[in-house]
Scaffold this motif. Structure first.
Motif, PDB file in Angstrom:
ATOM      1  N   VAL A   1      80.437  48.709  53.066  1.00  0.00           N
ATOM      2  CA  VAL A   1      81.448  49.143  51.983  1.00  0.00           C
ATOM      3  C   VAL A   1      81.369  48.412  50.852  1.00  0.00           C
ATOM      4  N   GLY A   2      80.968  47.239  50.882  1.00  0.00           N
ATOM      5  CA  GLY A   2      80.673  46.460  49.637  1.00  0.00           C
ATOM      6  C   GLY A   2      81.400  45.082  49.723  1.00  0.00           C
ATOM      7  N   LYS A   3      81.633  44.629  50.797  1.00  0.00           N
ATOM      8  CA  LYS A   3      82.474  43.388  50.915  1.00  0.00           C
ATOM      9  C   LYS A   3      81.805  42.418  50.353  1.00  0.00           C
ATOM     10  N   SER A   4      80.513  42.004  50.567  1.00  0.00           N
ATOM     11  CA  SER A   4      79.740  41.071  50.025  1.00  0.00           C
ATOM     12  C   SER A   4      79.782  41.019  48.571  1.00  0.00           C
TER      13      SER A   4
ATOM     14  N   ASP B   1      95.846  34.140  55.330  1.00  0.00           N
ATOM     15  CA  ASP B   1      96.880  34.321  54.629  1.00  0.00           C
ATOM     16  C   ASP B   1      97.198  35.583  54.183  1.00  0.00           C
ATOM     17  N   MET B   2      96.226  36.194  53.691  1.00  0.00           N
ATOM     18  CA  MET B   2      96.087  37.448  52.834  1.00  0.00           C
ATOM     19  C   MET B   2      94.800  38.301  53.570  1.00  0.00           C
ATOM     20  N   VAL B   3      95.149  39.345  53.646  1.00  0.00           N
ATOM     21  CA  VAL B   3      94.108  40.482  54.370  1.00  0.00           C
ATOM     22  C   VAL B   3      93.758  41.368  53.267  1.00  0.00           C
ATOM     23  N   ILE B   4      92.556  41.649  52.816  1.00  0.00           N
ATOM     24  CA  ILE B   4      91.938  42.635  51.946  1.00  0.00           C
ATOM     25  C   ILE B   4      91.200  43.496  52.833  1.00  0.00           C
ATOM     26  N   LEU B   5      91.480  44.860  52.828  1.00  0.00           N
ATOM     27  CA  LEU B   5      90.675  45.988  53.662  1.00  0.00           C
ATOM     28  C   LEU B   5      90.052  46.763  52.406  1.00  0.00           C
ATOM     29  N   LEU B   6      88.739  46.884  52.616  1.00  0.00           N
ATOM     30  CA  LEU B   6      87.962  47.693  51.744  1.00  0.00           C
ATOM     31  C   LEU B   6      87.843  48.988  52.305  1.00  0.00           C
ATOM     32  N   LEU B   7      87.965  49.971  51.498  1.00  0.00           N
ATOM     33  CA  LEU B   7      87.567  51.408  52.175  1.00  0.00           C
ATOM     34  C   LEU B   7      86.893  52.218  51.376  1.00  0.00           C
TER      35      LEU B   7
ATOM     36  N   VAL C   1      91.867  48.355  49.233  1.00  0.00           N
ATOM     37  CA  VAL C   1      91.016  48.461  48.078  1.00  0.00           C
ATOM     38  C   VAL C   1      89.959  49.707  48.239  1.00  0.00           C
ATOM     39  N   VAL C   2      90.164  50.792  47.571  1.00  0.00           N
ATOM     40  CA  VAL C   2      89.135  51.735  47.601  1.00  0.00           C
ATOM     41  C   VAL C   2      87.989  51.387  46.675  1.00  0.00           C
ATOM     42  N   ASN C   3      86.823  51.051  47.147  1.00  0.00           N
ATOM     43  CA  ASN C   3      85.812  50.287  46.661  1.00  0.00           C
ATOM     44  C   ASN C   3      84.705  51.586  46.110  1.00  0.00           C
ATOM     45  N   LYS C   4      83.911  51.023  45.244  1.00  0.00           N
ATOM     46  CA  LYS C   4      82.760  52.148  44.901  1.00  0.00           C
ATOM     47  C   LYS C   4      83.493  53.169  43.886  1.00  0.00           C
ATOM     48  N   ALA C   5      84.551  52.613  43.263  1.00  0.00           N
ATOM     49  CA  ALA C   5      85.043  53.811  42.171  1.00  0.00           C
ATOM     50  C   ALA C   5      84.346  53.701  41.063  1.00  0.00           C
ATOM     51  N   ASP C   6      83.021  54.309  41.044  1.00  0.00           N
ATOM     52  CA  ASP C   6      82.117  54.336  40.023  1.00  0.00           C
ATOM     53  C   ASP C   6      81.361  55.556  39.969  1.00  0.00           C
ATOM     54  N   GLY C   7      80.755  55.937  38.732  1.00  0.00           N
ATOM     55  CA  GLY C   7      79.788  57.223  39.018  1.00  0.00           C
ATOM     56  C   GLY C   7      80.498  58.191  39.447  1.00  0.00           C
TER      57      GLY C   7
END
Ligand SMILES: Nc1nc2c(ncn2[C@@H]2O[C@H](COP(=O)(O)OP(=O)(O)OP(=O)(O)O)[C@@H](O)[C@H]2O)c(=O)[nH]1
Ligand SMILES: [Mg+2]
Length: 315
Positions: A60-63, A164-170, A193-199
């Motif tokens: 999903v793009g975590k790294s 402390d904080m959890v970020i989930l990528l979608l 976070v909806v990732n890969k919002a490009d193109g």
């Protein structure tokens, strides 16, 4: 020896930090006492770092995302430690090239430390010593500790014990499939976070964000879940992610951290009790299994017998 290692960690010596992490991750009994001494020393000196878990499905793009926010944090003057898991490397038995190249820029920063997972991390997630490795990083002066965890299996719920904080990528377009599966981690995520919002995927990402927008929830008593779109690759949306991070970092986390550490303690003690008891009664368990094989005990009888044995031993 531990004194020197501790000094090295405090002085920002990366090799000392790496050695310490290896020691804490080691299952060798002869290292346990030293590791404990080191951890107790570290615990005394660490100020609370902000511990963030970045989780999500494979690919999903975590790294890439961690590199983007890591670089932004460094630019703000922070020091960032990344404890990452590369599932590909787990399968190939330890190649760490994947994440090293994906976080190449962050890896070159003097203010960042990147540590790929060790082999004992079977689940692609939180291990029994993740809290400890994070603490070593904090003792080395990293004020942000970021865990990369694959949001599958066990790790889904275990992140709550250390972050402390959890970020989930979608993934863009993942709205429907997420309705059912992954509720666990979905409910724990402070930030989606909806990732890969490009193109070509940008519109779809926006659409996915809207489909989540309607059912946001309180994650902790003090934080309402947020959902953003971003592109870890282009940097789009990353400033908004940074705002959320800094807002979260400014919350008073004292109570939440205490509750979390108590949960962590319960989790670890239950784990220790389970393995200790299993070890203690291993011969009895083996013999009961043999009785079942021979047909001299039914499964029910075998379990009752085990229960009796357990009580005899504990009384
Ligand atoms: N278009 C686009 N591609 C991206 C973005 N972020 C990551 N990628 C690509 O997606 C692929 C996987 O990225 P990673 O960052 O390795 O994803 P990951 O979630 O860490 O993957 P695992 O650790 O293997 O689970 C790579 O080819 C990245 O270049 C993005 O924002 N937009
Ligand atoms: Mg990765």
């Amino acid at each position: 020896m531990i004194k020197d290692l501790f000094k090295g960690i405090r002085a920002g010596d990366r090799f000392a930090l790496s050695r310490a992490i290896t020691m804490v991750e080691s299952k060798r009994p002869d290292q346990r006492a030293e590791a404990q001494e080191l951890l107790i020393r570290c615990e005394e000196v660490v100020k609370n770092p902000l511990v963030v878990s970045v989780t999500g499905p494979p690919g999903v793009g975590k790294s890439t995302f961690i590199e983007a926010i890591g670089l932004a944090l460094v630019e703000q003057g922070h020091r960032v430690a990344v404890l990452s898991v590369d599932p590909a490397s787990q399968m190939s038995g330890g190649s760490i090239l994947g994440d090293k190249t994906r976080m190449a820029m962050l890896g070159r920063s003097a203010q960042a430390y990147i540590r790929p997972s060790s082999n004992n991390n079977q689940y692609g997630g939180i291990t029994t010593v993740s809290r400890e490795t994070g603490m070593l990083c904090a003792a080395a002066g990293y004020d942000h500790v970021i865990f990369e965890t694959v949001g599958i299996g066990q790790s889904e719920s275990d992140v709550r014990f250390i972050a402390d904080m959890v970020i989930l990528l979608l993934q863009p377009g993942s709205g429907d499939e997420l309705q059912g599966y992954k509720r666990g981690v979905l409910e724990q995520a402070h930030l989606l976070v909806v990732n890969k919002a490009d193109g070509e995927q940008q519109q779809l990402a926006e659409h996915t964000r809207l489909s989540f927008e309607t059912n946001r929830m309180m994650v902790d008593q003090i934080w309402q879940q947020r959902i953003l779109v971003a592109s870890a690759l282009s940097g789009y949306g990353i400033p908004e992610v940074m705002n959320a991070l800094s807002e979260f970092g400014q919350l008073d986390l004292v109570e939440l951290r205490l509750a979390r550490e108590q949960d962590w303690f319960r989790w670890r003690t239950e784990d220790l009790i389970r393995s200790k008891v299993a070890e203690m009664l291993a011969p009895e368990i083996k013999s009961l299994l043999q009785d079942m094989e021979k047909g001299t005990l039914s499964p029910t009888q075998a379990l009752f017998r085990f229960d009796e044995l357990l009580h005899e031993r504990l009384d």
